[in-house]
Scaffold this motif. Sequence first.
Motif, PDB file in Angstrom:
ATOM      1  N   LEU A   3      59.723-129.200  33.116  1.00  0.00           N
ATOM      2  CA  LEU A   3      59.619-129.897  34.396  1.00  0.00           C
ATOM      3  C   LEU A   3      59.675-131.406  34.186  1.00  0.00           C
ATOM      4  O   LEU A   3      59.096-131.940  33.249  1.00  0.00           O
ATOM      5  CB  LEU A   3      58.316-129.541  35.110  1.00  0.00           C
TER       6      LEU A   3
ATOM      7  N   GLN B 128      56.046-133.835  37.849  1.00  0.00           N
ATOM      8  CA  GLN B 128      55.643-132.492  38.257  1.00  0.00           C
ATOM      9  C   GLN B 128      54.534-131.860  37.404  1.00  0.00           C
ATOM     10  O   GLN B 128      53.636-131.214  37.964  1.00  0.00           O
ATOM     11  CB  GLN B 128      56.864-131.583  38.321  1.00  0.00           C
TER      12      GLN B 128
ATOM     13  N   ASN C  55      63.076-135.219  49.903  1.00  0.00           N
ATOM     14  CA  ASN C  55      61.801-135.936  49.808  1.00  0.00           C
ATOM     15  C   ASN C  55      61.582-136.841  51.013  1.00  0.00           C
ATOM     16  O   ASN C  55      60.477-136.921  51.558  1.00  0.00           O
ATOM     17  CB  ASN C  55      61.750-136.759  48.518  1.00  0.00           C
TER      18      ASN C  55
ATOM     19  N   TYR D 170      59.855-138.237  45.130  1.00  0.00           N
ATOM     20  CA  TYR D 170      59.062-137.005  45.119  1.00  0.00           C
ATOM     21  C   TYR D 170      57.572-137.338  45.052  1.00  0.00           C
ATOM     22  O   TYR D 170      56.756-136.762  45.779  1.00  0.00           O
ATOM     23  CB  TYR D 170      59.470-136.117  43.941  1.00  0.00           C
ATOM     24  N   THR D 171      57.209-138.278  44.182  1.00  0.00           N
ATOM     25  CA  THR D 171      55.805-138.645  44.022  1.00  0.00           C
ATOM     26  C   THR D 171      55.235-139.222  45.312  1.00  0.00           C
ATOM     27  O   THR D 171      54.066-138.982  45.642  1.00  0.00           O
ATOM     28  CB  THR D 171      55.641-139.639  42.855  1.00  0.00           C
TER      29      THR D 171
ATOM     30  N   GLY E  28      62.293-138.942  40.994  1.00  0.00           N
ATOM     31  CA  GLY E  28      60.876-138.753  40.686  1.00  0.00           C
ATOM     32  C   GLY E  28      59.978-139.626  41.538  1.00  0.00           C
ATOM     33  O   GLY E  28      58.903-139.204  41.987  1.00  0.00           O
TER      34      GLY E  28
ATOM     35  N   GLU F 275      53.549-136.766  47.433  1.00  0.00           N
ATOM     36  CA  GLU F 275      52.367-136.118  46.877  1.00  0.00           C
ATOM     37  C   GLU F 275      51.133-137.009  46.813  1.00  0.00           C
ATOM     38  O   GLU F 275      50.078-136.558  46.365  1.00  0.00           O
ATOM     39  CB  GLU F 275      52.676-135.619  45.459  1.00  0.00           C
TER      40      GLU F 275
ATOM     41  N   ILE G 206      51.309-133.306  38.783  1.00  0.00           N
ATOM     42  CA  ILE G 206      51.021-132.868  40.152  1.00  0.00           C
ATOM     43  C   ILE G 206      50.596-131.404  40.168  1.00  0.00           C
ATOM     44  O   ILE G 206      49.618-131.031  40.822  1.00  0.00           O
ATOM     45  CB  ILE G 206      52.233-133.117  41.071  1.00  0.00           C
ATOM     46  N   LYS G 207      51.294-130.547  39.425  1.00  0.00           N
ATOM     47  CA  LYS G 207      50.939-129.128  39.397  1.00  0.00           C
ATOM     48  C   LYS G 207      49.550-128.915  38.789  1.00  0.00           C
ATOM     49  O   LYS G 207      48.766-128.085  39.265  1.00  0.00           O
ATOM     50  CB  LYS G 207      51.994-128.332  38.632  1.00  0.00           C
TER      51      LYS G 207
ATOM     52  N   ALA H 287      54.253-125.836  32.689  1.00  0.00           N
ATOM     53  CA  ALA H 287      55.008-127.000  33.155  1.00  0.00           C
ATOM     54  C   ALA H 287      56.111-127.385  32.171  1.00  0.00           C
ATOM     55  O   ALA H 287      56.632-128.488  32.230  1.00  0.00           O
ATOM     56  CB  ALA H 287      54.065-128.166  33.394  1.00  0.00           C
TER      57      ALA H 287
END
Length: 197
Positions: free
Chosen positions: A9, A13, A147, A116-117, A113, A120, A16-17, A6
Amino acid sequence: MIKVDARGLDCPQPVIKTKDALSEGEKVETLVDNETACKNLQKLGKKMDCEVDVLEVDDDFQLTFIPEEGVVTSSTTSEELNDNGDEEGKVYFISSDVLGDGEKELGEILIKGFTYTLTEIAPRPKAIVFMNDGVKLPTLNDEVIENLKILEEAGVEIISCGTCLDYYDLKDELAVGEVSNMYTIVETLNNNPVVTF
């Protein structure tokens, strides 16, 4: 053992990854290049009942996540992400094209960010309302638009103020969601829990 690189990133991210990798139920080794990401991952490990070993390697941090025996560290399923259920979701009211009042460049990074979050996590919001400068996000910001498209496909209403779009001459640029009016916007805000940005 699952390995996650990561480094480089942006937040969130690495978290999350790593969370996705932990859903496989195996040990996970994540490599990050900054202390903030390292601390965020340690918090994730605690939240997911994992033992976390941290090793500094050159200028990087290597974190090994060992799930507690008998504890399932499952990630949120796509069904959970796509289903708001009967529970009323929150409405996010966004009136700026940046997040926060500090430096504009930082605010632009944060809003990307943030959106994007939202793709998820669960539960998802019921709606996102854009007003004033906020309408620049579903019209001009390609990363945010992607997103928002994911959220819209999952059933989140994406609403932009028509008067604001007209003021900035952006109505033809709207790439996701629908144009709305003040009555509908106020009704949406009045009938749901609201988070304002």
